[in-house]
Design a protein around this motif. Structure first.
Motif, mmCIF file in Angstrom:
data_model
loop_
_atom_site.group_PDB
_atom_site.id
_atom_site.type_symbol
_atom_site.label_atom_id
_atom_site.label_comp_id
_atom_site.label_asym_id
_atom_site.label_seq_id
_atom_site.Cartn_x
_atom_site.Cartn_y
_atom_site.Cartn_z
ATOM 1 N N TYR A 136 0.871 -1.172 0.000
ATOM 2 C CA TYR A 136 0.000 0.000 0.000
ATOM 3 C C TYR A 136 0.908 1.222 0.000
ATOM 4 O O TYR A 136 1.671 1.436 0.955
ATOM 5 C CB TYR A 136 -0.861 0.052 1.257
ATOM 6 N N ASN A 155 -0.987 -5.430 0.923
ATOM 7 C CA ASN A 155 -2.278 -6.078 0.751
ATOM 8 C C ASN A 155 -2.021 -7.497 0.271
ATOM 9 O O ASN A 155 -1.369 -7.703 -0.748
ATOM 10 C CB ASN A 155 -3.133 -5.308 -0.262
ATOM 11 N N THR A 212 -5.803 -0.850 -5.700
ATOM 12 C CA THR A 212 -6.890 -0.804 -4.727
ATOM 13 C C THR A 212 -7.590 0.554 -4.772
ATOM 14 O O THR A 212 -7.129 1.486 -5.443
ATOM 15 C CB THR A 212 -6.357 -1.055 -3.313
ATOM 16 N N HIS A 236 -8.381 -4.356 -7.771
ATOM 17 C CA HIS A 236 -8.818 -5.025 -6.551
ATOM 18 C C HIS A 236 -9.879 -4.155 -5.872
ATOM 19 O O HIS A 236 -9.603 -3.026 -5.489
ATOM 20 C CB HIS A 236 -7.613 -5.216 -5.623
ATOM 21 N N THR A 238 -11.300 -3.300 -3.007
ATOM 22 C CA THR A 238 -11.166 -3.311 -1.556
ATOM 23 C C THR A 238 -12.242 -2.443 -0.896
ATOM 24 O O THR A 238 -12.904 -1.646 -1.561
ATOM 25 C CB THR A 238 -9.777 -2.784 -1.151
#
Length: 317
Positions: A136, A155, A212, A236, A238
């Motif tokens: 991240y 992640n 993300t 992704h 999230t």
């Protein structure tokens, strides 16, 4: 198709994630037609009839799938947040279940879509590393997990595992032990456990392999999506409230998930699982969509924000 270009994927689901499995694999096949996709999956609670359908789907796309049994009682004492199930720990058990001959396993969460070729990622040289993972970029230090540097928290939704090194270093066992011994600090369950035991001991992948919600620029308008996505490989979805099947989700790339849903065997499922005609829901639905479109026009966007602020406040609880 080059038969030597095999990509072994690790996936873990229970009966609640079957649709996501189909969407993810539909996106994988759509962007990896030159490769043989082999899926290794724990599918607890999924009926034999559904497993047969999944096998047919894989064969129709020149892929293979292997199912592995898992007894949920093995993880019954592990910490879980309210919205999580034991399935979030399955990825820790996959390395011990797949055949010894498999050298690498690319684990993917099912709340992802693949929009590019995976072979370059799969061919990453992992000599000496147990895994390759994406950090991240904006992560704060987490000293309770032994993560002391900004941006070093990762992640675990995408992990390229070097299985021999992973097992040699007992990564799964150590992560499970950390969660068991530190349940109060492992707020994200297995992800926190993995971060704690893999500090400084993994190959750092570029952002393009696990984009993300926090990575997507807030001022990214529709006109800039194509340019932004041109070098990305995995999106992704999230954050629970912002999944693409949530009507008030704010992920700008939700439409990619919907596109693959339409191409998948579950194409007839509802676009939004929580759709309602409540005035508050409809207002914020329109607000989110309007803001995404008008952000391309700075002056109009500024005026719009002023106009809706008062109206938005009237809907607050």
């Amino acid at each position: 198709m080059n038969p030597n270009n095999q990509i072994h994927l690790g996936i873990a689901i229970d009966q609640n994630y079957v649709t996501l499995f189909y969407v993810l694999l539909t996106s994988v096949f759509d962007n990896n037609k030159r490769h043989k996709i082999v899926v290794h999956i724990i599918a607890t609670g999924v009926s034999e009839n559904e497993k047969t359908k999944m096998s047919h789907f894989m064969k129709e796309n020149n892929g293979e799938i292997f199912f592995y049994d898992f007894d949920n009682s093995q993880a019954s004492d592990l910490y879980l947040k309210k919205h999580l199930t034991v399935a979030c720990y399955y990825r820790l058990y996959l390395p011990a279940l797949v055949p010894e001959k498999i050298e690498k396993l690319l684990y993917l969460d099912t709340d992802m879509v693949v929009i590019g070729d995976l072979l370059e990622l799969y061919n990453t040289d992992l000599t000496g590393w147990p895994a390759a993972i994406v950090n991240y970029a904006d992560a704060d230090p987490k000293p309770e997990l032994n993560v002391h540097n900004p941006g070093d928290y990762f992640n675990s939704g995408l992990m390229l595992m070097n299985l021999s090194e992973w097992k040699k270093q007992n990564i799964s066992e150590r992560a499970i032990e950390f969660v068991q011994q530190n349940p109060t600090v492992c707020k994200l369950s297995d992800q926190d456990g993995l971060n704690a035991v893999l500090v400084g001991n993994y190959y750092k992948l570029p952002l393009k392999y696990n984009v993300t919600l926090s990575d997507i620029p807030q001022n990214l308008g529709k006109s800039k999506h194509k340019e932004y996505l041109k070098d990305k490989v995995v999106i992704h979805y999230t954050r629970g409230g912002h999944k693409p099947w949530k009507i008030l989700g704010k992920n700008k790339f939700r439409y990619i998930y919907h596109d693959y849903l339409k191409k998948s065997p579950r194409r007839n499922e509802k676009k939004y699982s929580d759709f309602s005609f409540k005035p508050k829901t409809l207002f914020f639905f329109l607000k989110i969509r309007t803001e995404e479109r008008i952000v391309d026009y700075p002056l109009a966007y500024k005026l719009y924000k002023k106009l809706v602020r008062k109206t938005s406040n009237s809907f607050k609880d």
